[in-house]
Design a protein around this motif. Structure first.
Motif, PDB file in Angstrom:
ATOM      1  N   GLN A 229       0.826  -1.143   0.088  1.00 20.24           N
ATOM      2  CA  GLN A 229       0.082   0.117  -0.152  1.00 20.24           C
ATOM      3  C   GLN A 229       0.964   1.144   0.116  1.00 20.24           C
ATOM      4  O   GLN A 229       2.042   1.278   0.101  1.00 20.24           O
ATOM      5  N   VAL A 230       0.488   2.184  -0.186  1.00 19.42           N
ATOM      6  CA  VAL A 230       0.726   3.587  -0.197  1.00 19.42           C
ATOM      7  C   VAL A 230       1.830   4.032   1.187  1.00 19.42           C
ATOM      8  O   VAL A 230       2.746   4.637   1.252  1.00 19.42           O
ATOM      9  N   ALA A 231       1.003   3.644   2.257  1.00 22.52           N
ATOM     10  CA  ALA A 231       1.488   3.875   3.546  1.00 22.52           C
ATOM     11  C   ALA A 231       2.779   3.263   3.771  1.00 22.52           C
ATOM     12  O   ALA A 231       3.225   2.238   3.242  1.00 22.52           O
ATOM     13  N   THR A 232       3.614   3.914   4.607  1.00 19.59           N
ATOM     14  CA  THR A 232       5.136   3.308   4.595  1.00 19.59           C
ATOM     15  C   THR A 232       5.145   2.577   5.862  1.00 19.59           C
ATOM     16  O   THR A 232       6.313   2.080   6.323  1.00 19.59           O
ATOM     17  N   ILE A 233       3.972   2.567   6.752  1.00 19.57           N
ATOM     18  CA  ILE A 233       4.037   1.863   7.840  1.00 19.57           C
ATOM     19  C   ILE A 233       2.950   0.863   7.699  1.00 19.57           C
ATOM     20  O   ILE A 233       1.821   0.866   7.106  1.00 19.57           O
ATOM     21  N   ASN A 234       3.091  -0.280   8.468  1.00 19.78           N
ATOM     22  CA  ASN A 234       2.083  -1.217   8.555  1.00 19.78           C
ATOM     23  C   ASN A 234       1.606  -1.374  10.053  1.00 19.78           C
ATOM     24  O   ASN A 234       1.753  -0.534  10.663  1.00 19.78           O
ATOM     25  N   CYS A 235       0.646  -2.292  10.264  1.00 20.15           N
ATOM     26  CA  CYS A 235      -0.151  -2.496  11.486  1.00 20.15           C
ATOM     27  C   CYS A 235       0.693  -2.337  12.706  1.00 20.15           C
ATOM     28  O   CYS A 235       0.354  -1.681  13.772  1.00 20.15           O
ATOM     29  N   ALA A 236       1.722  -3.190  12.752  1.00 18.29           N
ATOM     30  CA  ALA A 236       2.772  -3.158  13.841  1.00 18.29           C
ATOM     31  C   ALA A 236       3.243  -1.783  14.162  1.00 18.29           C
ATOM     32  O   ALA A 236       3.495  -1.458  15.177  1.00 18.29           O
ATOM     33  N   CYS A 237       3.808  -1.316  13.053  1.00 20.84           N
ATOM     34  CA  CYS A 237       4.288  -0.039  13.247  1.00 20.84           C
ATOM     35  C   CYS A 237       3.372   1.106  13.741  1.00 20.84           C
ATOM     36  O   CYS A 237       3.655   1.896  14.654  1.00 20.84           O
ATOM     37  N   PHE A 238       2.237   1.032  13.293  1.00 20.72           N
ATOM     38  CA  PHE A 238       0.987   1.885  13.616  1.00 20.72           C
ATOM     39  C   PHE A 238       0.849   1.761  14.883  1.00 20.72           C
ATOM     40  O   PHE A 238       0.764   2.765  15.826  1.00 20.72           O
ATOM     41  N   THR A 239       0.788   0.413  15.407  1.00 20.34           N
ATOM     42  CA  THR A 239       0.428   0.191  17.038  1.00 20.34           C
ATOM     43  C   THR A 239       1.496   0.898  18.087  1.00 20.34           C
ATOM     44  O   THR A 239       1.116   1.536  18.864  1.00 20.34           O
ATOM     45  N   GLU A 240       2.695   0.936  17.552  1.00 17.99           N
ATOM     46  CA  GLU A 240       3.681   1.207  18.099  1.00 17.99           C
ATOM     47  C   GLU A 240       3.802   2.899  18.112  1.00 17.99           C
ATOM     48  O   GLU A 240       4.310   3.416  19.023  1.00 17.99           O
TER      49      GLU A 240
ATOM     50  N   ALA B 175      -7.728   3.735  21.785  1.00 13.56           N
ATOM     51  CA  ALA B 175      -6.472   4.415  22.449  1.00 13.56           C
ATOM     52  C   ALA B 175      -6.725   5.819  22.755  1.00 13.56           C
ATOM     53  O   ALA B 175      -6.341   6.391  24.140  1.00 13.56           O
ATOM     54  N   GLN B 176      -7.356   6.615  22.205  1.00 18.46           N
ATOM     55  CA  GLN B 176      -7.696   8.024  22.298  1.00 18.46           C
ATOM     56  C   GLN B 176      -8.610   8.044  23.559  1.00 18.46           C
ATOM     57  O   GLN B 176      -8.388   9.064  24.330  1.00 18.46           O
TER      58      GLN B 176
ATOM     59  N   ILE C 129       1.232   4.745  18.178  1.00 14.23           N
ATOM     60  CA  ILE C 129      -0.056   5.500  18.560  1.00 14.23           C
ATOM     61  C   ILE C 129       0.281   6.521  19.736  1.00 14.23           C
ATOM     62  O   ILE C 129      -0.213   7.691  19.779  1.00 14.23           O
ATOM     63  N   ALA C 130       1.134   6.069  20.623  1.00 13.28           N
ATOM     64  CA  ALA C 130       1.429   6.829  21.855  1.00 13.28           C
ATOM     65  C   ALA C 130       2.056   8.097  21.424  1.00 13.28           C
ATOM     66  O   ALA C 130       1.688   9.129  21.865  1.00 13.28           O
TER      67      ALA C 130
END
Lengths: 184, 443
Positions: free
Chosen positions: B21-32, B67-68, B34-35
């Motif tokens: 996909q266009v995004a350079t981050i995946n779900c795992a990276c996204f999770t990391e 998370a929000q 979030i904070a």
């Protein structure tokens, strides 16, 4: 003197320099007062509690291990002092004629008594859950939410890379959330 | 209701899919991230990538919403509340005057009135055979001055940075190094302990702050140098030692410069004293019935010299034994004003003896208690502290001829205040593993 590190201020205090302790009080009065307020639920009571907490910190300052982060230690001592002080106090009683005022205050802040109680309990639970976190997560949570430090400031204070701060904060919050779920 | 953050475990397929996909981050990276996102700590580029992924991944979107929500609760719960004006001053006014150490209060047995009776039999010999030289207070023994014995075991360079060597369990060697440029002298008549040369070993500080290894390495003995005779002190260069914990509630801080002057095996070293000009350190060693006097230059460390010897017969026909004092206390000491001379003797003449210097008056026994290792005058010469053979500490008033018990605890060290009114005592309580530091007012 306000530029000195916590550990240096502790050392000066132990050498008899009370002005060094005053710097520490001013540096952390907001955090400790907030803690007391969360536990007491009353502004005036919080002032008394926070004062007792600082006096307790002062009395046991010679037990502070300088290898540990001062704020974490301070927070823990203050928390225990507040809990102990609250346990020593007689249960709050409200005169009949004051009930309306009391309820009014509560309802001003929270729409429902149940919500008021839940929020108060939640705050206590959060404090207790944070205290139960492993040191490396707890310190960062303290600094971020109670000390209101930026990631950069936390990294400098704990001498950690920012990426580590970021990771620990994330994982600390996961742990905290799990701990809270067990309590609530 | 609080929900735990969802741990994200990407399957291989998901990772590949996200990578395309266009995004350079995946779900795992996204999770990391979030904070950091919620704390507004992401850079603009990272924020853009983060939000783009959130817009494309419904699962992460829901995760972000949770998370929000939690962040909001956390922030609200931990929100800072400002204390009232002047709160810090209020705290400071309520503080006790000093940090109270967690020591139990100690009642020192003072004064316990204990009058000492008359002079009794005067053991003038005890003083006279000591050959007190009034002109030279340092020369307390009738020394037969030998040719200075320069045999010295220098084991390292004076300027070298070393930690304090361990005194115990030092390995022995028969090959000490003799200082270059010095001629060997005849060894003392009484052979005694062989010198020891230290090898790296550990010093453990009292508070367990850590072990340090010495860095001294014995040099090889030059072939043209004579071997070290017996009864020579070992000398080491400057070093340092971590400051020990002085009392409960204190912290070790920094280091003290230190230097081992001498180390004898099987012999007592006693009565160290420093000359008035601060240039020389004198001390004595005793082997059987022979006493040696040594001199060490403080400005030129590492070369103690034997400057004399005497036999105990010379000292006292009754063989009054000398004790082993430490620090600046002595068995035979002039009062600071040089009016009195006091000795803490044991044996048949046990007790503290006092004489007036420059007078023909015979010395008198201040008390029959004595024989301990401590004897020290108050700076104003009005009184003196001493211990008996059981370690009981007394204060004696030579003019009034009376003494009092100060404490029955084992005294490890003591120091007078300049005004002679206060004494700091380091004592070891009976049956206690820890030492305690006290300050005692002594009128």
């Amino acid at each position: 003197m306000s530029h000195l590190l916590d550990e240096e201020l502790v050392r000066l205090t132990l050498q008899g320099d009370q002005s060094a302790f005053e710097v520490l009080v001013k540096r952390y009065e907001k955090q400790i007062f907030s803690l007391a307020y969360r536990l007491a639920g009353d502004y005036d009571d919080a002032a008394d509690l926070a004062q007792e907490a600082f006096i307790q910190v002062y009395n046991v300052l010679n037990r502070y291990d300088q290898n540990k982060k001062f704020f974490s230690w301070l927070y823990r001592v203050a928390h225990n002092a507040c809990i102990n002080a609250l346990q020593r106090r007689p249960k709050n009683t409200v005169a009949v004629e004051d009930i309306g005022e009391y309820l009014g205050e509560a309802q001003d802040t929270f729409s429902q008594p149940e919500t008021y109680y839940t929020n108060k309990e939640l705050k206590k639970s959060i404090d207790q859950s944070i205290l139960g976190l492993p040191d490396n997560y707890r310190d960062i949570i303290y600094l971020r939410y109670i000390g209101d430090y930026s990631y950069q400031q936390i990294a400098e204070r704990l001498e950690l890379p920012i990426s580590t701060v970021e990771t620990r904060l994330h994982r600390g919050k996961i742990l905290l959330q799990k701990a809270l779920k067990q309590r609530v | 209701m609080l929900q735990p953050l969802k741990p994200v475990a990407l399957t291989k397929a998901e990772g590949l899919q996200n990578a395309n996909q266009v995004a350079t981050i995946n779900c795992a990276c996204f999770t990391e991230k979030i904070a950091a996102y919620l704390d507004e700590e992401l850079s603009d580029d990272d924020t853009a990538c983060f939000l783009q992924h959130a817009s494309e991944c419904s699962e992460c979107q829901a995760f972000l919403a949770e998370a929000q929500s939690f962040e909001g609760q956390l922030t609200q719960a931990l929100a800072a509340v400002s204390p009232p004006e002047g709160f810090a001053q209020r705290v400071m006014q309520a503080l006790p005057p000093m940090v109270q150490p967690a020591l139990e209060p100690k009642i020192v047995k003072f004064p316990v009135r204990k009058w000492v009776t008359g002079v009794g039999t005067v053991a003038a010999a005890a003083v006279l055979v000591f050959g007190i030289s009034l002109a030279n207070p340092e020369a307390q023994l009738p020394l037969v001055i030998d040719t200075p014995n320069p045999n010295v075991a220098v084991v390292s360079d004076p300027g070298k940075e070393l930690t304090l060597p361990a005194i115990k369990a030092a390995p022995k060697t028969d090959q000490p190094v003799v200082a270059s440029g010095e001629e060997a002298q005849q060894p003392p008549e009484v052979p005694a302990a062989k010198p020891v040369v230290k090898t790296p070993s550990a010093v453990k500080t009292q508070d367990g702050a850590g072990d340090k290894a010495t860095a001294s390495v014995p040099k090889e003995q030059p072939a043209n140098q004579p071997s070290q005779p017996a009864n020579q002190p070992q000398v080491e260069a400057n070093g340092s030692i971590d400051l020990p914990r002085a009392a409960y509630g204190t912290k070790s801080e920094g280091t003290l410069s230190s230097r081992l002057i001498a180390n004898f095996e099987k012999e007592n070293i006693y009565a160290p004293s420093i000359s008035k000009d601060g240039e020389n350190l004198f001390f004595f060693t005793q082997n059987k019935d022979t006493v040696y006097m040594w001199e060490s230059s403080l400005s030129n460390p590492g070369e103690p010299k034997s400057i004399g010897k005497a036999t105990t017969a010379d000292l006292d026909g009754k063989a009054a034994s000398l004790t082993c004092p430490t620090h600046d206390v002595n068995t035979a000491l002039f009062s600071p004003d040089k009016i009195f001379m006091a000795m803490n003797l044991r044996g048949e003449e046990t007790g503290v003896w006092v004489s007036k210097t420059g007078k023909d008056d015979k010395p008198w026994r201040l008390c029959g208690e004595g024989g301990g290792k401590f004897l020290t005058w108050a700076p104003n010469s009005s009184k003196l502290l001493f211990t008996d053979d059981k370690g009981v500490l007394y204060v004696g008033y030579p003019i009034e001829k009376r003494i009092f018990v100060v404490t029955e605890d084992v005294v490890l060290d003591l120091a007078w205040s300049k005004d002679s009114k206060t004494v700091a005592l380091l004592v070891q309580g009976a049956g206690k593993a820890t030492n305690s530091l006290y300050v005692v007012e002594i009128p």
